[in-house]
Design a protein around this motif. Sequence first.
Motif, PDB file in Angstrom:
ATOM      1  N   VAL A   1      18.553 -48.311  47.945  1.00  0.00           N
ATOM      2  CA  VAL A   1      18.911 -48.329  46.529  1.00  0.00           C
ATOM      3  C   VAL A   1      18.016 -49.346  45.842  1.00  0.00           C
ATOM      4  O   VAL A   1      18.132 -50.554  46.069  1.00  0.00           O
ATOM      5  N   GLY A   2      17.093 -48.861  45.024  1.00  0.00           N
ATOM      6  CA  GLY A   2      16.212 -49.750  44.287  1.00  0.00           C
ATOM      7  C   GLY A   2      16.904 -50.327  43.072  1.00  0.00           C
ATOM      8  O   GLY A   2      17.688 -49.645  42.402  1.00  0.00           O
ATOM      9  N   LEU A   3      16.630 -51.586  42.784  1.00  0.00           N
ATOM     10  CA  LEU A   3      17.298 -52.286  41.700  1.00  0.00           C
ATOM     11  C   LEU A   3      16.286 -52.847  40.713  1.00  0.00           C
ATOM     12  O   LEU A   3      15.368 -53.590  41.093  1.00  0.00           O
ATOM     13  N   LEU A   4      16.435 -52.466  39.455  1.00  0.00           N
ATOM     14  CA  LEU A   4      15.655 -53.053  38.369  1.00  0.00           C
ATOM     15  C   LEU A   4      16.514 -54.137  37.751  1.00  0.00           C
ATOM     16  O   LEU A   4      17.573 -53.861  37.169  1.00  0.00           O
ATOM     17  N   TYR A   5      16.088 -55.380  37.891  1.00  0.00           N
ATOM     18  CA  TYR A   5      16.919 -56.527  37.526  1.00  0.00           C
ATOM     19  C   TYR A   5      16.172 -57.390  36.516  1.00  0.00           C
ATOM     20  O   TYR A   5      15.039 -57.807  36.774  1.00  0.00           O
TER      21      TYR A   5
ATOM     22  N   PRO B   1      16.009 -53.222  47.665  1.00  0.00           N
ATOM     23  CA  PRO B   1      14.840 -53.874  47.088  1.00  0.00           C
ATOM     24  C   PRO B   1      15.030 -54.138  45.597  1.00  0.00           C
ATOM     25  O   PRO B   1      15.533 -53.287  44.857  1.00  0.00           O
ATOM     26  N   VAL B   2      14.629 -55.319  45.168  1.00  0.00           N
ATOM     27  CA  VAL B   2      14.794 -55.744  43.778  1.00  0.00           C
ATOM     28  C   VAL B   2      13.424 -55.909  43.121  1.00  0.00           C
ATOM     29  O   VAL B   2      12.534 -56.560  43.682  1.00  0.00           O
TER      30      VAL B   2
ATOM     31  N   LEU C   1       8.590 -50.441  41.459  1.00  0.00           N
ATOM     32  CA  LEU C   1       9.584 -50.119  42.489  1.00  0.00           C
ATOM     33  C   LEU C   1       9.171 -48.916  43.337  1.00  0.00           C
ATOM     34  O   LEU C   1       9.681 -48.735  44.450  1.00  0.00           O
ATOM     35  N   ALA C   2       8.262 -48.106  42.849  1.00  0.00           N
ATOM     36  CA  ALA C   2       7.901 -46.858  43.533  1.00  0.00           C
ATOM     37  C   ALA C   2       7.478 -47.085  44.978  1.00  0.00           C
ATOM     38  O   ALA C   2       7.781 -46.281  45.868  1.00  0.00           O
TER      39      ALA C   2
ATOM     40  N   ASP D   1      15.844 -44.172  47.431  1.00  0.00           N
ATOM     41  CA  ASP D   1      16.591 -42.909  47.374  1.00  0.00           C
ATOM     42  C   ASP D   1      17.322 -42.769  46.050  1.00  0.00           C
ATOM     43  O   ASP D   1      17.659 -41.663  45.622  1.00  0.00           O
ATOM     44  N   ALA D   2      17.605 -43.882  45.410  1.00  0.00           N
ATOM     45  CA  ALA D   2      18.251 -43.926  44.094  1.00  0.00           C
ATOM     46  C   ALA D   2      17.879 -45.257  43.457  1.00  0.00           C
ATOM     47  O   ALA D   2      17.474 -46.192  44.154  1.00  0.00           O
TER      48      ALA D   2
END
Length: 244
Positions: free
Chosen positions: A4-8, A31-32, A63-64, A69-70
């Motif tokens: 689960v990728g996180l844009l923070y 991953p952040v 993030l790519a 997966d989301a």
Amino acid sequence: MVTVGLLYPGHSAEDDYPTLEARLDGAVKLPVVITSVGEDAHRVDALLDLGRAERLAEGAAELASSQPDAVMWACTSGSFVFGPEGARNQASGVAQALGVPASSTSLAFVDACNRLGIHRVAVAASYPEDVAQHFVRFLTGGGVEVVSMGSHGIITAAEVGTLAPERVVAMVKAADHPDAEAILVPDTAMHTLEIIDDLEAAVGKPVLTANQVTVWKGLELVGPVPYLPNLGTLFSGTTRGKSE
């Protein structure tokens, strides 16, 4: 393993996620990517700038390489100030950029309430009153009634990130209301992932925090959410009779 990728946005409690990842011993990858911030302020104009499409697109591009997966826009105030439709547009833009499902923390709060069959909540908000009212309207638009709200007038995410666990527990207890079926804590700048069980024990009901619902929704976008220990009712598999 699900990623689960996180844009923070910025720096405050982003370490909540790698700490959880380590605690789960590889069950989930989180991953952040830190997105750019103009002004660190819980003020509507600053939040509209924080969540603008260009900032999210830049973060999504970075993030790519993590091949998520989301993806979650891990920001409550920077999504709810846009309203439900604007928040969905944010998520759609990220999903199109990366070719995977995406959502945001604000949308996750509504979905988590629906999953648990919760209709009436209390809100323990770190924000100033006017910003917190945007969250109340967002929840109301999603069919969740706010029966009480405590706002604490903290202007910057950086300050929220320094709150001690006992202060967070006190905020949640102060916000509780007899008619509330759960307490919502809407700020990803607040460290909460290590104290969810403590928060629920303090009020004797479910507590949904921003970083918690962000992880939950990211997993839910991919498939059935697994039981994860020490993350409260939301991750226990317990519902109150209402599904999505």
